[in-house]
Enzyme design. Structure first.
Site, PDB file in Angstrom:
ATOM      1  CD  GLU A  91       4.980   3.438   5.134  1.00 41.43           C
ATOM      2  OE1 GLU A  91       4.895   3.950   4.012  1.00 41.43           O
ATOM      3  OE2 GLU A  91       4.007   3.367   5.926  1.00 41.43           O
ATOM      4  CB  CYS A 104       2.568   1.768  14.370  1.00 43.24           C
ATOM      5  SG  CYS A 104       1.407   0.909  13.287  1.00 43.24           S
ATOM      6  CB  CYS A 111      -0.843  -5.811   2.968  1.00 42.07           C
ATOM      7  SG  CYS A 111      -2.106  -6.699   3.919  1.00 42.07           S
ATOM      8  CB  CYS A 115      -8.127  -3.156   3.475  1.00 40.55           C
ATOM      9  SG  CYS A 115      -8.114  -4.665   4.476  1.00 40.55           S
ATOM     10  CB  CYS A 118      -5.310  -0.116   3.780  1.00 42.48           C
ATOM     11  SG  CYS A 118      -3.653  -0.433   4.417  1.00 42.48           S
ATOM     12  CB  CYS A 335       0.010   1.218   7.718  1.00 47.20           C
ATOM     13  SG  CYS A 335      -1.622   0.625   7.334  1.00 47.20           S
TER      14      CYS A 335
END
Length: 345
Positions: A91, A104, A111, A115, A118, A335
């Site tokens: 994205e 961004c 990832c 986290c 997220c 995100c």
């Protein structure tokens, strides 16, 4: 086939020389793609037609296929979901401001940091992006903005992925976009955001880049940060803050700390005072932003009043603080949110 955006300018020259073409042809292509934002060699009319045809046959000029594009109700935020040749999704978000156009961008598909709040972390890790795939996100929106007489002014590597887990590609991409013969985006126009990969912070500091650094902190004690950011178990706060102090001392640059305000989790007076004590003496700025909710995390954003109180406490302790506006909530601009929705679908 060679992917054009994976090559820096020197590699482009070497490629043209290997084809028996003079180096100035590489410069023409470089300027055509990075300055004039051509979409293919056919648009670079300074090149002889046979060379344009040869380039088209031997090089790939895009890895990004638009799968979805959403515009916020206020028109100030645009989010694009791209599919890469191997079907991985990334994205990129464009945020309009009065005098700025901030991008961004993603550095990874997915990832590995995990986290908990997220959406990208909830997806898991797919793969690193190449330098060209990072660059092309900027080029894509630069072309779009050019049609309206606007330019990309700032780039934040804060989208999908942990940039310091793909350090070489991220820094090469910034170098390519920084090239004075290309887009000439100044190094200080870039910000890299990390959850705190301590060895790479040390390296980044030692290399004395002019690129801005932001650290996603979100908690000022290890127990809470362990529960929010699993990487803290490997790089606890004492090591992270020491690396941050070293960065500021070596570079002389101000550091930014990011803090997602989660109601009842990290938005109390005690949390603010703990944060102020933790970063005391560091030339820093704190960006706080009410949480962007995600489907797999039960936390809620703090209230506006609570955010203001948090800010006042930091400022009374001598810590500069800004409350960032939550942008594009109606289009899942946080995100990983759009990609996660498509993956689920």
């Amino acid at each position: 086939m060679i992917y054009f955006f994976d090559l820096d300018r020197n590699q482009m020259k070497d490629y043209f020389l290997s084809m028996g073409e003079p180096a100035f042809r590489a410069e023409q292509v470089w300027r055509g793609m990075y300055q004039h934002l051509a979409e293919s060699p056919e648009e670079i009319t300074a090149l002889p037609k046979p060379l344009r045809e040869k380039l088209r046959a031997e090089m790939i000029f895009t890895h990004l296929k638009t799968e979805d594009r959403l515009v916020s109700s206020d028109g100030e935020t645009v989010k694009t979901l791209f599919t890469l040749p191997d079907s991985a999704r990334i994205e990129t978000v464009l945020m309009h401001y009065d005098e700025r156009e901030t991008l961004c961008i993603s550095s990874q598909a997915g990832c590995a940091m995990g986290c908990v709040f997220c959406a990208t972390g909830q997806m898991g890790f797919k793969r690193n992006l190449t330098s060209g795939e990072i660059v092309e996100q900027v080029i894509h929106y630069a072309r779009e903005l050019a049609h309206r007489g606007r330019k990309v002014t700032n780039v934040v590597v804060m989208g999908m992925g942990e940039p310091f887990h793909n350090y070489e590609a991220v820094m090469k991409a910034i170098q390519q976009l920084n090239d004075a013969q290309g887009m000439n985006l100044g190094a200080r126009r870039f910000t890299i955001s990390t959850v705190g990969i301590v060895p790479i912070i040390h390296r980044f500091a030692a290399e004395k880049h002019q690129v801005n650094l932001a650290v996603s902190l979100h908690a000022a004690n290890d127990n809470l940060r362990d529960s929010l950011i699993p990487a803290n178990r490997k790089y606890p706060l004492n090591k992270l803050i020491a690396a941050c102090r070293e960065y500021v001392e070596i570079t002389g640059r101000r550091l930014t700390f990011e803090w997602a305000l989660i109601a009842g989790v990290n938005d109390s007076t005690h949390d603010a005072l703990e944060l102020a004590a933790l970063v005391k003496g560091i030339n820093c700025h704190v960006n706080v932003i009410p949480l962007n909710p995600t489907a797999q995390f039960p936390g809620a954003p703090t209230t506006s009043a609570r955010a203001q109180d948090f800010k006042k406490i930091l400022e009374s302790s001598g810590i500069p603080c800004t409350i960032r506006l939550r942008r594009g909530i109606d289009i899942q601009a946080g995100c990983g949110q759009l990609a996660a929705r498509h993956n689920k679908g």
